[in-house]
Scaffold this motif. Structure first.
Motif, PDB file in Angstrom:
ATOM      1  N   GLU A   1       0.655  -1.287  -0.011  1.00 36.17           N
ATOM      2  CA  GLU A   1       0.412   0.071  -0.175  1.00 36.17           C
ATOM      3  C   GLU A   1       0.904   1.344  -0.555  1.00 36.17           C
ATOM      4  O   GLU A   1       0.389   2.397  -0.718  1.00 36.17           O
TER       5      GLU A   1
ATOM      6  N   HIS B   1       1.766   8.675  -5.976  1.00 33.72           N
ATOM      7  CA  HIS B   1       2.719  10.624  -5.202  1.00 33.72           C
ATOM      8  C   HIS B   1       3.299  10.784  -5.921  1.00 33.72           C
ATOM      9  O   HIS B   1       3.472  11.708  -7.370  1.00 33.72           O
TER      10      HIS B   1
ATOM     11  N   SER C   1       0.536   3.742  -2.587  1.00 33.85           N
ATOM     12  CA  SER C   1       0.574   5.088  -2.687  1.00 33.85           C
ATOM     13  C   SER C   1       1.945   5.929  -2.634  1.00 33.85           C
ATOM     14  O   SER C   1       1.612   7.125  -3.317  1.00 33.85           O
TER      15      SER C   1
END
Length: 238
Positions: free
Chosen positions: A38, A46, A42
């Motif tokens: 995760e 990003h 993420s």
């Protein structure tokens, strides 16, 4: 329950504990893997967002750089065009300066030659004037002596009157005179007056109109007055 022990092997209880511990570790590893996944997702999202933003920024920056390059290239072209025009202007200015310098040099040379000619002419004129002054001075002295010796003077009106003294020995101040007129149109002299009268004045006047020798005519007329004065003196003596 009787445990069957195998030499060198774990007990069932120990094996269970070890499996439980392993299962726990696997579960923990799985949770960490999921958590790491995760986090990685993420971070990837990003980074993708950041990369997109950075890409857009880089694209805009690249567009600005391209526009600046075009502007600079145009400005550089204008600059070199201006430099070329400046070179042509400088070359043309140098040509004009060279032509002006040549013209000034030619004019100075003409002026110098003119000054040389004027100097030569002035020297010649000065020499002639000096020579003429010398001749005039000699003539003035000779005339002064001639007038003083012969007692002659002139009066001018429509005719020229020659007056003589120092002719009559008995009366040196006695005046003898004659007047002649010159007709420019006919280029001829005529006797206006003669005191006392001279018989040979007519032939002498004809000789004057033929030879145009005025000085000879004046000397001849004076000699006639001298002869007349001596004749009259001889008559008075007798």
């Amino acid at each position: 329950m009787t445990e069957d022990l195998v030499p060198g092997s774990l007990s069932q209880e120990a094996l269970k504990e070890e499996l439980d511990a392993l299962t726990g570790n696997i579960r923990s590893w799985g949770l960490e893997y999921v958590d790491d996944g995760e986090k990685t997702q993420s971070l990837a999202m990003h980074f993708r967002g950041t990369a997109k933003e950075k890409g857009e920024e880089l694209k805009d920056h690249l567009t600005d750089l391209q526009a600046e390059y075009v502007r600079l290239e145009a400005a550089l072209g204008d600059h070199w065009a201006a430099v070329e025009r400046g070179r042509e202007s400088i070359a043309e200015q140098r040509k004009r300066e060279a032509a002006r310098t040549e013209l000034i040099s030619q004019r100075l040379e003409i002026k110098r030659r003119g000054e040389d000619k004027v100097s030569i002419a002035m020297a010649e004129i000065s020499g002639k004037l000096d020579h003429r002054k010398q001749k005039l001075e000699a003539l003035r002295k000779a005339t002064s002596w001639y007038k003083e010796l012969l007692g002659i003077r002139c009066e001018y009106s429509n005719a020229v009157k020659f007056i003589f003294t120092n002719i009559d020995p008995a009366n040196p101040e006695r005046e003898f005179s004659f007047s002649i007129h010159h007709d420019k149109a006919a280029n001829k002299f005529s006797m206006v007056d003669c005191d006392p009268p001279i018989e040979r004045s007519g032939p002498l006047l004809d000789s004057l109109n033929s030879s145009n020798e005025l000085s000879q005519f004046v000397r001849s007329m004076r000699w006639e007055f001298v002869s007349l004065a001596w004749e009259n003196q001889g008559d008075e003596s007798s």
